[in-house]
Design an enzyme around this catalytic site. Structure first.
Site, PDB file in Angstrom:
ATOM      1  N   LYS A  24       0.837  -1.209   0.000  1.00 48.10           N
ATOM      2  CA  LYS A  24       0.000   0.000   0.000  1.00 48.10           C
ATOM      3  C   LYS A  24       0.870   1.256   0.000  1.00 48.10           C
ATOM      4  CE  LYS A  24      -3.782  -2.369   2.254  1.00 48.10           C
ATOM      5  NZ  LYS A  24      -4.331  -2.887   3.492  1.00 48.10           N
ATOM      6  N   GLN A  75      -5.072  -1.666   9.530  1.00 46.32           N
ATOM      7  CA  GLN A  75      -4.727  -2.968   8.963  1.00 46.32           C
ATOM      8  C   GLN A  75      -5.224  -4.082   9.893  1.00 46.32           C
ATOM      9  OE1 GLN A  75      -3.198  -3.547   5.910  1.00 46.32           O
ATOM     10  NE2 GLN A  75      -3.626  -5.689   6.367  1.00 46.32           N
ATOM     11  N   ASP A 133     -11.519   1.920   3.439  1.00 49.00           N
ATOM     12  CA  ASP A 133     -11.811   0.491   3.312  1.00 49.00           C
ATOM     13  C   ASP A 133     -13.293   0.236   3.027  1.00 49.00           C
ATOM     14  OD1 ASP A 133      -9.649  -1.210   3.348  1.00 49.00           O
ATOM     15  OD2 ASP A 133      -9.416  -1.112   5.536  1.00 49.00           O
TER      16      ASP A 133
END
Ligand code: NAP
Length: 266
Positions: free
Chosen positions: A45, A89, A112
């Site tokens: 990422k 995460q 997300d």
């Protein structure tokens, strides 16, 4: 177009868009684990963000941080004007409630797409549908079969396909083999998100079907999809180099959506 090529084009577009912005989109990645796979995902990422010219802060927190402390870090950054997107995460240590964490991120910064009020579509479902659209896949009135009903893949993919006017059937671990074969034999679009190496292999499929392989199965140090390679269908996404790349790309697109939403841009 191959997924690698498609993703390259999307990233070029994002790079050009960001290049024309005075302030750069800024993503905060919070990590509370020492998980090897997570380290690799975060590294990917960070690399993607740097490639498209976005800013990234990686905050690695101690494994013994309390839930309250973590929620406070998120809340502080919800109000931090310099931060456009926040990504936590997963997985988190067992003493921290993942749902609480996901729901503490301000919906406007939720890249997300996990918050119920998020402005973003979750990355894997978004990546899949955007790619199928780019391939001019016809959805209206077509039979779509989604195997797997998880909250992060199966259900949201099915919901998006329904929104595109597909006839959607969701199959799962309680579906009989006979029914599985029946629905697959009639499917124009098949999305497999089961988590078992080569789950889809010798079932009956239309030669004109489009098969999306979401699975990532590490077996003997190698990555395998949920589908056997080279099925006799019109289009099959590969593993590796398939849905994983689309998911990464969708997160970058979501960051730009958050950036624009925060500034009231279209
Ligand atoms: P999950 O939460 O474990 O869900 C798996 C689903 O498969 C469940 O709904 C389960 O049914 C169903 N299933 C299990 N065995 C089955 C069987 N024998 N027949 C039919 N259905 C069966 O997994 P997930 O999070 O959705 O992920 C699925 C796969 O995609 C994993 O390999 C994961 O690593 C991968 N993934 C990839 C990406 C990416 O970016 N490429 C992103 C997310 C996930 P029940 O509900 O009945 O138990």
């Amino acid at each position: 177009m191959e997924i690698k090529e498609y993703v390259k084009l999307r990233k070029s577009y994002l790079t050009e868009t960001i290049n024309n912005l005075e302030e750069k989109p800024h993503l905060l990645i919070i990590q509370v684990n020492e998980d090897e796979a997570s380290n690799a995902y975060v590294k990917g990422k960070i690399k993607d963000l740097s490639l498209i010219g976005a800013k990234c802060t990686h905050l690695k927190l101690a494994l013994n941080i309390t839930e309250e402390e973590l929620l406070n870090v998120i809340k502080m950054n919800n109000y931090n004007d310099d931060v456009d997107g926040i990504l936590v995460q997963m997985p988190l240590p067992k003493h921290i409630n993942e749902t609480k964490v996901k729901e503490t991120i301000a919906p406007i910064k939720d890249v997300d797409g996990f918050h119920p009020l998020s402005k973003c579509i979750a990355c894997t479902p978004k990546g899949i549908i955007d790619y199928l659209k780019s391939e001019n896949v016809v959805f209206e009135g077509k039979n779509a079969v989604v195997i797997g009903r998880s909250n992060i893949v199966g259900k949201p993919v099915a919901q998006l396909l329904l929104g595109l006017n597909c006839n959607v059937t969701i199959l799962h671990s309680r579906t009989t083999k006979e029914d599985m074969n029946f629905y697959l034999a009639h499917a124009d679009i098949v999305v497999v998100a089961v988590g078992r190496k080569h789950f889809l292999c010798d079932q009956p499929l239309k030669e004109t079907a489009v098969v999306v392989d979401v699975g990532i199965n590490r077996v003997d140090g190698k990555l395998h999809g949920d589908c056997a390679p080279n099925l006799n269908v019109k289009l099959q996404t590969p593993v590796p180099g398939g849905v994983g790349l689309l998911t990464r790309c969708a997160m970058l697109e979501n960051l730009l959506i958050c950036y624009n939403n925060r500034r009231g841009n279209k």
